[in-house]
Design a protein around this motif. Structure first.
Motif: not given
Length: 365
Positions: A148-152, A138-144, A300-304
């Motif tokens: 967001a597509c760069l998280q992988d 799940h992504n925050r809705k304020d993340m462009p 979770y580390q990346a999102k943090g």
């Protein structure tokens, strides 16, 4: 009548791809249908597009490829409880069995029965993609969506950097492609000491500087291992992150590693690699093979890091295209004349605007 959509397909087992009408994927009971808003080109996609030896032995054709994406959920299967229509999501690309020994011992990222999104099953270079609900991030809705597509790939960088101690250590990042560039930023954010970036492309070395590298080495102009020793007081790099897959660069990475160093290997080798095993043994080097992301610790580390504001990916996205301009996009990637290339799936205009969305801000240039 069967619904169709546009998809970028690896149709034949040869270089290139084709944009064509393909069926909209059907949603299984434990799956979700995502309308893709943005996707990005990975080094793996370049291997597939170019059709090298790795692709020949790994990739299923014909197949929609691409595996880095962000979008909005439009439908959910009857057994899905963790995802709702309208959610902003990305997804882990490794589809695992959950039953083998690696899966049951916390190592599902190396599941014995792994299927790979965009490699052995249909991917995201299309209007819609289907993913397992259990793989949804799940992504925050304020993340462009473009971020967001760069998280992988960010997850690949995070796992590579954090597969061992990093705080205060000298780090050599070999290959300043996109995951290499992300690794530089992650290493600096996590407290690395001196970071040495190596590549053969001046453009990418300049990108490495923007991402925080302390030393730049053009390994086409000077011997990489010698340069590493020069910039580490003759000790060698305590951490070597090999991102290039170039056989000679891999050998130079081991040669430039310090005694008791950690060498983490992510780059896919472009051929056989002849290593000096005595050097590895007598230096006491620890070698880590890196694939994907640890599920789901790395996410979770990346999102943090992103949401904590300590990781700046703003210089990375340099070009955006629509899917119909895929040939231009891949030419840029192959030529090393870009940062991250993102496909925008719902606009036909090239974007070169600064985006500000909450704490997430970056410039496409």
């Amino acid at each position: 009548m069967e619904k169709t959509m546009l998809g970028l397909v690896k149709e034949k087992r040869q270089p290139g791809a084709v944009l064509k009408e393909v069926p909209v994927p059907q949603v299984g009971d434990d799956e979700v249908l995502v309308r893709v808003k943005a996707s990005s080109i990975c080094g793996t996609d370049v291997h597939i597009y170019n059709w090298d030896a790795w692709a020949e032995k790994t990739v299923v054709t014909p197949n929609v490829f691409g595996h880095e994406f962000a979008g909005v959920v439009e439908a959910v299967g009857s057994q899905v409880a963790n995802v709702n229509i309208g959610d902003h999501v990305s997804a882990e690309g490794h589809i695992v069995c959950g039953r083998c020994k690696p899966c049951r011992t916390g190592n599902s990222h190396v599941c014995l029965q792994t299927r790979s999104f965009g490699i052995t099953v249909p991917g995201c270079f299309a209007t819609y993609a289907v993913v397992k609900a259990s793989n949804v991030i799940h992504n925050r809705k304020d993340m462009p969506f473009e971020l967001a597509c760069l998280q992988d790939p960010l997850g690949n960088a995070v796992q590579t950097v954090l597969s061992g101690d990093i705080v205060g250590k000298s780090v050599a990042v070999i290959g300043s492609g996109l995951i290499g560039l992300m690794s530089i930023a992650v290493a600096k954010a996590c407290g690395a000491g001196k970071v040495i970036a190596a590549d053969i492309h001046p453009y990418r070395l300049d990108m490495a500087r923007k991402m925080g590298a302390d030393v730049l080495v053009n390994s086409a102009a000077e011997k990489l291992s010698a340069a590493i020793y020069d910039h580490t007081d003759g000790e060698g790099a305590e951490v070597v992150l090999e991102m290039s897959g170039n056989p000679n660069a891999i050998r130079e990475g081991f040669a430039g590693a310090a005694h008791s160093a950690r060498v983490s290997l992510l780059g896919i080798p472009m051929g056989d690699v002849l290593l000096d095993m005595e050097q590895i043994i007598f230096k006491g080097i620890r070698v880590e093979g890196i694939t994907g992301r640890r599920m789901y610790e790395t996410w979770y580390q990346a999102k943090g890091l992103l949401e904590g504001g300590v990781l700046n990916l703003s210089p990375l996205v340099t070009h955006t295209f629509t899917l119909d301009r895929y040939e231009e996009a891949f030419d840029l990637m192959i030529g090393g004349r870009c940062g991250k290339v993102v496909f925008l799936h719902e606009t036909m205009e090239h974007s070169s605007t600064e985006l500000h969305c909450g704490k997430y801000a970056y410039q496409t240039v």
